[in-house]
Motif scaffolding. Sequence first.
Motif, PDB file in Angstrom:
ATOM      1  N   THR A 188      -1.652  -0.763  -4.630  1.00  0.00           N
ATOM      2  CA  THR A 188      -2.493  -0.445  -3.518  1.00  0.00           C
ATOM      3  C   THR A 188      -1.307  -0.344  -2.398  1.00  0.00           C
ATOM      4  O   THR A 188      -0.831  -1.215  -2.054  1.00  0.00           O
ATOM      5  CB  THR A 188      -3.666  -0.997  -3.329  1.00  0.00           C
ATOM      6  N   GLU A 189      -1.766   0.666  -1.311  1.00  0.00           N
ATOM      7  CA  GLU A 189      -1.112   0.530  -0.287  1.00  0.00           C
ATOM      8  C   GLU A 189      -1.062  -0.777   0.400  1.00  0.00           C
ATOM      9  O   GLU A 189      -2.213  -1.332   0.879  1.00  0.00           O
ATOM     10  CB  GLU A 189      -1.745   1.654   1.116  1.00  0.00           C
ATOM     11  N   ARG A 222       0.671   5.764   0.321  1.00  0.00           N
ATOM     12  CA  ARG A 222       0.634   6.114  -1.236  1.00  0.00           C
ATOM     13  C   ARG A 222       1.316   7.037  -1.689  1.00  0.00           C
ATOM     14  O   ARG A 222       2.283   7.787  -0.867  1.00  0.00           O
ATOM     15  CB  ARG A 222      -0.865   6.924  -1.067  1.00  0.00           C
ATOM     16  N   LEU A 230      -1.589   3.469  -4.739  1.00  0.00           N
ATOM     17  CA  LEU A 230      -3.117   4.245  -4.675  1.00  0.00           C
ATOM     18  C   LEU A 230      -3.145   4.040  -3.190  1.00  0.00           C
ATOM     19  O   LEU A 230      -2.653   2.969  -2.315  1.00  0.00           O
ATOM     20  CB  LEU A 230      -4.215   3.269  -5.552  1.00  0.00           C
ATOM     21  N   SER A 277      -3.212   9.641  -4.959  1.00  0.00           N
ATOM     22  CA  SER A 277      -1.853   9.006  -4.773  1.00  0.00           C
ATOM     23  C   SER A 277      -0.721  10.215  -4.970  1.00  0.00           C
ATOM     24  O   SER A 277       0.274  10.137  -4.362  1.00  0.00           O
ATOM     25  CB  SER A 277      -1.434   7.803  -5.527  1.00  0.00           C
TER      26      SER A 277
END
Length: 366
Positions: free
Chosen positions: A42-43, A113, A148, A295
């Motif tokens: 994830t970011e 992302r 993501l 994404s």
Amino acid sequence: MLKLLLMLMLFGVAYLIQAVLYEKYGMKSVSYRCHFDREEVTEGDCFLLIEEIENRGFLPLPWIRSEYAVSQNLDFAGAHSTVTGGTRFVSSLFFLRSRSRIRRQWHVRALLRGEYTIEKVLLVSSDLFGTARSSMSAEDAGGVLVVLPKCYETEMPLLHSFNRTMGDEPVRYSFVNDPALLAETRIYTGYEPLRRIDWKTSARMGVLMVRNEEPVQNQKICICFTIQKSEFGRRYVSEDVSEHTVRVMAELFRQFTNQMLSFQVQSNCTVHGEFFSMMCDGSPAGYLRLLRNLSALDSEPDEMLRNCVTIPNGVRLILVAPYLSEDIRRLKAEHPSADVILTSPCETDDMNFIPIYEEVETDETE
């Protein structure tokens, strides 16, 4: 003098022999692999990029340098890297003894992302004297890293109205009846299932009575969104605002999934060349598919939103956009009851407009 000439001749012969050996066998027994330790993050998450290099030959390599390219949105800690044109070039230096193996780890942080790969992997080495250089391309550069979008955690005022109005509603006909909604009772004809007999009413009336249950169906939700930054050749918001819109969408999907609401998503943005359109059943698996599509979302759509979506009749429509464009105005005019979420400041008295924005500067350059 003779000894000096002899030494020079021996040195020249040794130099030629090692040059031939390194040119022929130096990189032949070298294998290299570069890959991420995860497939999905994830970011803002930190992860590892792993380099594995092995020399299976008998010749030591005094130095060997690996060079590869990744996106500038992957931030390397402690690595020798330069950024040019949106691409980060990373280099790493090794010393390999004969029949040895080195494994090196880099700490990487995902800034944005997207779907990222390791590209243009090149290995460069030389002989013992550093004069005859050789190079080769590495075949194994790992797979695709999916980053993501991070949810923009905030309260969604829109969800309060859904808590009051969403759920089942009576309709004229449906394949599903709700036993909790009683329409009427009538005399048992012998064809109804026994579970529908109302025993209390039957005892009071003296004959068998059955319940008529109200036919129901779920109300439908349709979310149409865009992250376009410009319109009619003019740019209205920055890249940061556009990406903030994606994070707001991720949070909206998360809250809808937490309430187990089914909804449809449409956009003028493309995912792998096709317009983004999918149904979500309110399950965690469906939510994860939505995040994966976000994404891979293109950041600059080519088509207007109203030309790419099909809005069914009788749905609760939600429009999400970075700013109040002419495209959104027309969709709102066609569907006056639609809720509009804007991720940049907008002055309007319409109660259906919901601002959810960060304190970021907008770009109003031509």
